[in-house]
Design a protein around this motif. Structure first.
Motif, short mmCIF file in Angstrom:
data_model
loop_
_atom_site.label_atom_id
_atom_site.label_comp_id
_atom_site.label_asym_id
_atom_site.label_seq_id
_atom_site.Cartn_x
_atom_site.Cartn_y
_atom_site.Cartn_z
N ARG A 102 0.84 -1.20 0.00
CA ARG A 102 0.00 0.00 0.00
C ARG A 102 0.88 1.25 0.00
O ARG A 102 0.62 2.19 -0.74
CB ARG A 102 -0.93 -0.02 1.21
CG ARG A 102 -1.74 1.25 1.40
CD ARG A 102 -2.78 1.42 0.33
NE ARG A 102 -3.96 0.69 0.70
CZ ARG A 102 -5.02 0.54 -0.06
NH1 ARG A 102 -5.06 1.07 -1.25
NH2 ARG A 102 -6.05 -0.15 0.33
N GLU A 103 1.93 1.26 0.82
CA GLU A 103 2.82 2.42 0.88
C GLU A 103 3.54 2.64 -0.45
O GLU A 103 3.67 3.77 -0.91
CB GLU A 103 3.82 2.26 2.02
CG GLU A 103 3.20 2.41 3.38
CD GLU A 103 4.12 2.05 4.53
OE1 GLU A 103 3.93 2.60 5.63
OE2 GLU A 103 5.03 1.21 4.34
N ASN A 156 -2.96 14.09 -1.48
CA ASN A 156 -3.47 13.09 -0.55
C ASN A 156 -4.93 12.79 -0.84
O ASN A 156 -5.36 11.64 -0.80
CB ASN A 156 -3.31 13.55 0.90
CG ASN A 156 -1.87 13.49 1.37
OD1 ASN A 156 -0.96 13.20 0.61
ND2 ASN A 156 -1.66 13.78 2.64
N ALA A 202 -6.42 9.22 -1.91
CA ALA A 202 -7.48 8.62 -1.09
C ALA A 202 -8.66 8.20 -1.95
O ALA A 202 -9.20 7.10 -1.79
CB ALA A 202 -7.92 9.60 -0.01
N ILE A 213 -9.66 5.06 0.38
CA ILE A 213 -9.29 5.20 1.78
C ILE A 213 -9.43 6.67 2.15
O ILE A 213 -9.65 7.50 1.27
CB ILE A 213 -7.84 4.69 2.07
CG1 ILE A 213 -6.80 5.45 1.21
CG2 ILE A 213 -7.75 3.19 1.81
CD1 ILE A 213 -5.36 5.05 1.47
N SER A 214 -9.31 6.98 3.42
CA SER A 214 -9.46 8.38 3.82
C SER A 214 -8.16 9.15 3.59
O SER A 214 -7.07 8.57 3.61
CB SER A 214 -9.87 8.48 5.29
OG SER A 214 -8.74 8.42 6.12
N HIS A 253 -6.80 10.99 5.67
CA HIS A 253 -6.03 10.85 6.91
C HIS A 253 -5.17 9.59 6.89
O HIS A 253 -4.04 9.58 7.38
CB HIS A 253 -6.96 10.84 8.12
CG HIS A 253 -7.73 12.11 8.28
ND1 HIS A 253 -7.14 13.31 8.63
CD2 HIS A 253 -9.05 12.39 8.11
CE1 HIS A 253 -8.04 14.26 8.68
NE2 HIS A 253 -9.23 13.73 8.36
N THR A 254 -5.71 8.52 6.30
CA THR A 254 -4.95 7.28 6.18
C THR A 254 -3.77 7.49 5.23
O THR A 254 -2.66 7.02 5.51
CB THR A 254 -5.85 6.13 5.68
OG1 THR A 254 -6.94 5.98 6.59
CG2 THR A 254 -5.08 4.83 5.55
N ALA A 309 -1.16 9.34 7.12
CA ALA A 309 -0.47 8.48 8.09
C ALA A 309 0.58 7.62 7.39
O ALA A 309 1.71 7.47 7.88
CB ALA A 309 -1.48 7.60 8.83
N HIS A 310 0.22 7.05 6.23
CA HIS A 310 1.19 6.27 5.46
C HIS A 310 2.36 7.15 5.03
O HIS A 310 3.52 6.73 5.12
CB HIS A 310 0.53 5.66 4.22
CG HIS A 310 -0.29 4.45 4.48
ND1 HIS A 310 0.20 3.29 5.03
CD2 HIS A 310 -1.61 4.21 4.24
CE1 HIS A 310 -0.75 2.39 5.12
NE2 HIS A 310 -1.87 2.93 4.66
#
Length: 158
Positions: A14-15, A28, A32, A37-38, A40-41, A44-45
């Motif tokens: 995923r990263e 971002n 997303a 995904i969000s 925010h996720t 974070a990554h």
């Protein structure tokens, strides 16, 4: 569900996928939306990758990932190096055979807006062969030739 870390600098699939999208210039929010995904996720990554790679910003992160061989040089859109190695044909001795056709480049040259598409859509187009690209370009040319008949209509080929 926790993702397993690959052998490449301990980054998850995923990263690495997020990094390849960052290399294209995606925000971002765009990442997303493409990955469902969000934001925010994604952040974070990104923070995790920046910390582990010792990078201070997105540009430095991508440069380091290219330098480490995580992202394949000479591929557009940027792809994880393991995907490019797996996709390239090999000669009888296990050595890579030179790639002679770049579908995305050919589509860009014909005026298709491939860089506006999602990472997944570009991946599908990257797998087209020369004949498929010729067909797509022929259809595009015919639609453009018919444009007076469809004035005000939005036709979307790609």
């Amino acid at each position: 569900m926790a993702e397993t870390r690959s052998g490449v600098l301990g980054l998850t699939r995923r990263e690495i996928s997020i990094a390849s999208m960052i290399a294209v210039g995606a925000s971002n929010r765009q990442i997303a939306e493409d990955l469902w995904i969000s934001p925010h996720t994604v952040a974070a990554h990104l923070c995790s990758m920046l910390r582990r790679m010792g990078a201070s910003n997105r540009t430095e992160l991508i440069a380091r990932l290219y330098a480490e061989g995580v992202l394949a040089q000479g591929a557009w859109p940027p792809l994880p190096a393991e995907h490019v190695r797996a996709a390239r044909p090999h000669d009888g001795n296990g050595g890579p055979v030179a790639m002679t056709f770049d579908a995305l480049h050919a589509l860009r040259e014909a005026g298709h807006p491939v860089d506006l598409l999602s990472h997944e859509q570009r991946s599908v187009l990257a797998d087209l062969n020369e004949q498929e690209v010729r067909v797509l370009n022929t259809v595009k040319d015919r639609l453009e030739a018919a444009s007076p008949e469809v004035e005000g209509q939005e036709l979307k080929l790609l």
